[in-house]
Each structure stands twice: as structure tokens, then as C-alpha cells.
Scaffold this active site. Structure first.
Site, mmCIF file in Angstrom:
data_model
loop_
_atom_site.group_PDB
_atom_site.id
_atom_site.type_symbol
_atom_site.label_atom_id
_atom_site.label_comp_id
_atom_site.label_asym_id
_atom_site.label_seq_id
_atom_site.Cartn_x
_atom_site.Cartn_y
_atom_site.Cartn_z
ATOM 1 N N ASP A 1 51.171 35.387 18.686
ATOM 2 C CA ASP A 1 50.480 34.177 19.124
ATOM 3 C C ASP A 1 51.253 33.529 20.269
ATOM 4 O O ASP A 1 52.459 33.755 20.427
ATOM 5 C CB ASP A 1 50.385 33.158 17.977
ATOM 6 C CG ASP A 1 49.532 33.672 16.829
ATOM 7 O OD1 ASP A 1 48.692 34.570 17.061
ATOM 8 O OD2 ASP A 1 49.727 33.174 15.707
HETATM 9 N N1 URA Z 1 51.354 36.133 12.315
HETATM 10 C C1 URA Z 1 50.970 34.994 12.915
HETATM 11 O O1 URA Z 1 50.420 34.112 12.283
HETATM 12 N N2 URA Z 1 51.219 34.872 14.240
HETATM 13 C C2 URA Z 1 51.875 35.797 14.962
HETATM 14 O O2 URA Z 1 52.096 35.601 16.153
HETATM 15 C C3 URA Z 1 52.265 36.979 14.315
HETATM 16 C C4 URA Z 1 51.992 37.136 12.987
#
Ligand code: URA
Length: 253
Positions: free
Chosen positions: A105
Site C-alpha cells: 500500500d
Molecule cells: N497488507 C496490507 O494491509 N497492506 C500492505 O501494504 C501489505 C499487506
């Protein structure tokens, strides 16, 4: 016989720097092919040709592998109209054909592998391969005592199928907030955040610290990168030589 490629691409694939730098070296008459100086960057060579830079033989590597300590605020994409992409941190590298292995993310930090090896990428992100991804998580509320066993069985986060088994380990506290290490083998959309949210706990900081047995090099500050070592590439490939299982569906990594 190997594939035919442009001489400037060949050089860039030998770790001599960017494609632009390769053009400079070739035009300066410093590169020979089968003992003849070639000054045309577009000259086609086979992958196993005898190419020398200043009389030093170069070995062409078809694939490149980097680890980036992804900073928060950039997107795990090759191109984006609005935000910095993870590729924009690979300064001095010819990023044509490179892509991140899976997605983190925008606000997530940590280990992101960047390569042009599509097969390895597929194997790492496929949940059928059970490649472990370890996250360091700081959240706003401690998880209940039974969270580890619920994660281990496979928690339902509202998708068609429950998550694959995950391992939860307490990792002390960070600025008074509870911290954990969570190991998962899938990469569903916002998976870690949603797993914690199932216990009403919001993730306030998320960092990936390991993928397929390769650990984030903690000497890399956020935004810094380096090529994977030979041993790290072998580790990733060995982990992925396992036969796939039937569980799980495709995921984001
Ligand atoms: N899980 C999440 O919630 N975000 C990420 O970036 C990676 C795994």
C-alpha cells in the site's frame, strides 16, 4: 544460440550502469565484440557473445533483481500520473522492463523486490506457492489472546474464502503501542490491515521485513535500494522450486 540484443542493452544488463551510460561507453570506443571495437549502440549481439569493456569480459545477465526499502508515500506501480512510483527510486538503473513483485500500500514501508523476471514474480505472489511474507505491524489496540490461534486456523475477513494460515508473534511495544510480526503467504488487498481490523484494531504502521526468506537489509534507509546478492537470488528461487498446492487464488502479493 542466445537471443539477439542491442549492444547498449547488453552492457546495461552487465551492471555497467544505465543504458545512457552504456551508449557513452560504446561511442567512446571502449567496447569490443569478438575483438572488434563497435561504436554503434544499436549493433545487435547474441547474449553469449564475447563483449569486452576496456578488455574486461562482460557477462550478460538476462534478469535483474533489486531490493528497495520502499518509503511511505509512493505507489507500487511502474507508472502513475500523480504519485512517485517505486521505480523512481532506482536512480542510475535502466528501469525499462522492471516491475515490483506484488504491491505494498502507499503508506506501507519495507521490502519490495523489483525485477524483470516474470516467472519468479509469479511464483512469489501466487498463494499456491506458500512463499512467506513477514510484516512488522504497530496497531492501536492489542489483539486478544486467541488472535494467534484464529490467524493460524485461517481468519475470515469477508472474502469468498478464509485467509490461509498465518503466524502472529508479539514484538514488544513501539511508543506505547502494541507491535507484532505477522507472517502470511498471500497478498490480498489490504490483507494485514483487514486481519487486524477483524479484531477492531487499526494498523498505524506497517513495514514488510522479509519475503521468501530474504530479509530487508536494515542498512538501507527508506527510499534506498541495492541489487540482490547471488545468495539472495538463490534463496528466492529455491523457495519457489516447491510444487504448488491447490489452495488459494491469485493475489496482489
Ligand atoms: N497488507 C496490507 O494491509 N497492506 C500492505 O501494504 C501489505 C499487506
Amino acid at each position: 544460440m542466445g537471443e539477439m540484443i542491442r549492444l547498449d542493452r547488453f552492457l546495461a544488463g552487465c551492471g555497467t550502469g544505465s543504458r545512457k551510460h552504456a551508449v557513452t561507453l560504446i561511442k567512446a570506443g571502449r567496447v569490443s565484440v569478438d575483438d572488434t571495437i563497435i561504436s554503434d549502440p544499436g549493433h545487435k549481439v547474441i547474449e553469449d557473445a564475447c563483449v569486452k569493456l576496456d578488455s574486461k569480459k562482460l557477462i550478460y545477465e538476462r534478469y535483474s533483481y533489486y531490493m528497495l526499502n520502499k518509503p511511505a508515500g509512493c505507489v507500487s506501480a511502474v507508472k502513475d500520473r500523480l504519485s512517485d512510483t517505486v521505480l523512481s527510486f532506482l536512480t542510475g538503473v535502466n528501469t525499462n522492463g522492471l516491475f515490483p513483485v506484488g504491491r505494498l500500500d502507499k503508506d506501507t514501508e519495507g521490502l519490495l523486490i523489483i525485477t524483470n523476471d516474470g516467472e519468479l514474480c509469479h511464483d512469489i505472489i501466487s498463494p499456491k506457492r506458500h512463499v512467506e511474507k513477514v510484516y512488522y505491524v504497530i496497531c492501536d489496540k492489542p489483539l486478544p489472546g486467541n488472535a494467534a490461534s484464529i490467524f493460524k486456523k485461517g481468519i475470515d475477513i469477508g472474502d469468498d474464502v478464509p485467509c490461509l494460515p498465518a503466524k502472529l508473534k508479539k514484538s514488544g511495544e513501539a511508543e506505547g503501542r502494541p507491535a507484532y510480526e505477522l507472517t502470511i503467504t498471500e497478498g490480498r488487498f489490504h490483507q494485514v490491515k483487514r486481519m487486524f481490523m477483524s479484531f477492531d484494531s487499526s494498523v498505524v504502521y506497517l513495514k514488510r521485513i522479509s519475503v521468501g526468506g530474504v530479509k530487508l537489509d536494515e542498512t538501507l534507509d527508506p527510499g534506498m535500494f541495492r541489487p540482490l546478492t547471488h545468495d539472495e537470488i538463490v534463496t528466492l528461487k529455491e523457495r519457489n522450486d516447491k510444487e504448488p498446492s491447490d489452495e488459494g487464488s491469485e493475489s496482489q502479493g
